[in-house]
Design an enzyme around this catalytic site. Structure first.
Site, PDB file in Angstrom:
ATOM      1  N   HIS A  42       0.846  -1.202   0.000  1.00 33.01           N
ATOM      2  CA  HIS A  42       0.000   0.000   0.000  1.00 33.01           C
ATOM      3  C   HIS A  42       0.876   1.244   0.000  1.00 33.01           C
ATOM      4  CE1 HIS A  42       0.437   1.104   4.346  1.00 33.01           C
ATOM      5  NE2 HIS A  42       0.562  -0.196   4.525  1.00 33.01           N
ATOM      6  N   ASP A  90      -0.379   4.404   0.730  1.00 31.69           N
ATOM      7  CA  ASP A  90      -0.846   5.454   1.630  1.00 31.69           C
ATOM      8  C   ASP A  90      -0.150   5.328   2.975  1.00 31.69           C
ATOM      9  OD1 ASP A  90      -2.322   3.035   2.073  1.00 31.69           O
ATOM     10  OD2 ASP A  90      -3.775   4.151   3.274  1.00 31.69           O
ATOM     11  N   ASP A 141       6.420   1.565   6.386  1.00 34.49           N
ATOM     12  CA  ASP A 141       4.998   1.204   6.260  1.00 34.49           C
ATOM     13  C   ASP A 141       4.301   2.122   5.267  1.00 34.49           C
ATOM     14  OD1 ASP A 141       2.486   0.144   6.738  1.00 34.49           O
ATOM     15  OD2 ASP A 141       2.129   1.339   8.528  1.00 34.49           O
ATOM     16  N   GLU A 189      -5.168   1.464   2.530  1.00 37.30           N
ATOM     17  CA  GLU A 189      -4.967   0.445   3.560  1.00 37.30           C
ATOM     18  C   GLU A 189      -5.062   1.028   4.966  1.00 37.30           C
ATOM     19  OE1 GLU A 189      -2.974  -2.252   6.411  1.00 37.30           O
ATOM     20  OE2 GLU A 189      -2.419  -0.188   5.899  1.00 37.30           O
ATOM     21  N   GLU A 190      -4.568   2.248   5.138  1.00 41.91           N
ATOM     22  CA  GLU A 190      -4.579   2.869   6.451  1.00 41.91           C
ATOM     23  C   GLU A 190      -5.949   3.458   6.806  1.00 41.91           C
ATOM     24  OE1 GLU A 190      -2.253   2.263   8.286  1.00 41.91           O
ATOM     25  OE2 GLU A 190      -0.302   2.362   7.307  1.00 41.91           O
ATOM     26  N   ASP A 192       4.351  -6.153   4.581  1.00 43.67           N
ATOM     27  CA  ASP A 192       3.686  -5.042   5.266  1.00 43.67           C
ATOM     28  C   ASP A 192       3.640  -5.301   6.765  1.00 43.67           C
ATOM     29  OD1 ASP A 192       2.278  -2.688   5.686  1.00 43.67           O
ATOM     30  OD2 ASP A 192       0.330  -3.575   5.259  1.00 43.67           O
ATOM     31  N   HIS A 204       3.443   3.876  12.251  1.00 43.75           N
ATOM     32  CA  HIS A 204       2.297   4.593  12.824  1.00 43.75           C
ATOM     33  C   HIS A 204       2.717   5.557  13.931  1.00 43.75           C
ATOM     34  CE1 HIS A 204      -1.170   1.716  11.447  1.00 43.75           C
ATOM     35  NE2 HIS A 204      -0.168   1.720  10.576  1.00 43.75           N
TER      36      HIS A 204
END
Length: 479
Positions: A98, A100, A133, A167-168, A200, A450
């Site tokens: 992903h 994003d 990520d 995805e997020e 991921d 994150h």
């Protein structure tokens, strides 16, 4: 079958160029959960699509439609599906990632601008939002394809790609896109896929590479309590009315205890006991209580038993309390009685649990507990979102290929892990395609995905790229 030496040499000699490309990707603020950044997410998808095209990958930008977010109707970022090679004599690998990222502000506690990749030569860290990520791993695959293209070496397998930009933020539209594409059969882009590889997630520690064969699912809830017609002054109404906050705190205390035990009847009972073979996987992992306490930033592990902590993270459900919406949380001392509040919590699920099986248990428990309060307030349990858990067969040739690749590059046998987090698309691939799905992490446990100061170690980016390439060779040689 090991990768040719020329491949590894190319990765080493072009490392700086790869890091520059990662910096270009990090600079695009592709925050999918912020409506103000939606065009940036689309820009990131277009940039990635162009990079793939330049490397000879045939692609298609899949229009996933629109959705409502933050009071606006927004275009969903495109899913990028692509293919490279169609040799019927070769296996076909589908790779997912992903493009994003999570929100990030320097004022959150970042030491540097989160969207400027900082190369810290002293620590070997590549610091920036999305570095681990998941932009770094995606670009690892591009590094592999570039090396083969420029060296004039044929890829050992056919490659299919599926990269998304949501995805997020719930992966809206992706499941339907995958399922519709699979239904097309020979006319679809995923025809003939033999296995799936997703990069991921992360090693269990900072020392030993990992292969992940399981993910927990999730069921996310809000307990909404309402009563007064508006917020009230505690000096005028304290001890004169039923307060929503008081009811909510009591209800949230009935969900989980301080040792992590779930208090909702029936949830733990769903999980079958482990067998001896599974227990050995946890006992053999290169992992200590110090590892989890270092990652947590404090000596707060629930148990001194490594195996118990690992099983609590990987093969048992957990319930976490996340926050209270509508409560006073600013600096100062506001003497307010909130009229409407929502207590957020989630349950991480393991097989055979699903959100559909969990929701009735949660509703029944909270309704019973609220009834005991004899409150005049109103309580509603709101299910916000969910995803099913996933477990794969580690004895499959897909995992064996990844194991050999890690041993060839890192000279270590990987840990076999079940991740505590959730990547719902994993199960979609497994169920829709009917093939083995593997999680092959590039980053380390301390990467801070994150979080503030997210990083990817330079060695993990470069050696991890070699692992991805070598994995393809091992898949190509698998029986």
């Amino acid at each position: 079958m090991p990768a040719p030496a020329s491949f590894s040499n190319y990765i080493d000699t072009h490392a700086d160029a790869f890091i520059k490309r990662l910096g270009d990707a990090v600079a695009i603020q592709s925050i999918s959960s912020d409506a103000r950044r939606r065009q940036d997410v689309i820009t990131m998808g277009n940039w990635l699509n162009s990079q793939l095209n330049e490397l000879g990958v045939e692609t298609k930008l899949m229009d996933l439609g629109t959705h409502e977010m933050q009071g606006q109707t927004l275009q969903l970022p495109p899913a990028i599906i692509g293919r490279l090679g169609s040799d019927p004599a070769k296996k076909t690998v589908l790779i997912y990632g992903h493009y994003d990222v999570q929100p990030a502000l320097k004022t959150d506690g970042w030491k540097t601008d989160p969207f400027t990749l900082v190369v810290d030569d002293d620590s070997g860290r590549l610091i920036g939002r999305g570095s681990t990520d998941d932009k770094g791993p995606i670009l690892g695959w591009l590094n592999v394809i570039e090396a083969h293209k420029n060296l004039g070496i044929a890829m050992p397998v056919n490659v299919r790609v599926c990269f998304e930009g949501m995805e997020e933020n719930g992966s809206e539209g992706l499941d339907e896109c995958i399922q519709e594409e699979v239904k097309k059969g020979k006319d679809g882009w995923f025809d003939g896929v033999d296995c799936v590889c997703i990069s991921d997630n992360y090693w269990l520690n900072t020392r030993t590479p990992a292969l992940t064969y399981g993910l927990r699912g999730i069921a996310y809830f809000s307990i909404n309590v309402t009563g007064p017609g508006q917020d009230l002054h505690s000096g005028l109404f304290g001890r004169t009315v039923h307060e929503p906050m008081t009811d909510l705190i009591k209800l949230m205390s009935k969900l989980v205890d301080h040792n992590g035990n779930i208090l909702i009847p029936g949830i733990d009972d769903m999980v079958p006991p482990h067998d001896g073979e599974e227990l050995k996987l946890y006992q053999k992992m290169d992992y200590t209580i110090d590892d989890i306490e270092e990652a947590a930033g404090g000596k707060v592990a629930l148990s001194p038993d490594k195996t118990a902590v690992l099983m609590g993270r990987m093969r048992q459900p957990s319930l976490s309390l996340h926050g209270i919406q509508g409560a006073f949380s600013e600096v100062g001392a506001k003497t307010v009685i909130p009229a409407k509040i929502g207590g957020k919590f989630s349950i991480r699920l393991v097989p055979p649990q699903t959100p559909e099986k969990i929701i009735p248990l949660v509703n029944a428990h909270l309704e019973a507990e609220f009834g005991k309060l004899n409150s005049k307030n109103k309580m509603e349990v709101e299910f916000l979102h969910g995803g099913k858990p996933w477990v794969a067969d580690v004895r499959h040739w897909n995992f064996e290929a990844a194991k050999k690749a890690i041993e060839a590059v890192y000279k270590k046998t990987p840990d076999y892990t079940r991740e505590g987090g959730s990547i719902p698309v994993t199960l979609t691939f497994a169920e829709s395609l009917g093939v083995n799905v593997l999680l092959l992490p590039m980053g380390r446990a301390d990467d801070g995905a994150h979080s503030t100061n997210e990083k990817l170690d330079r060695s993990n980016f470069i050696e991890g790229t070699k692992v991805l390439g070598t994995y393809l060779y091992e898949v190509g040689a698998a029986a």
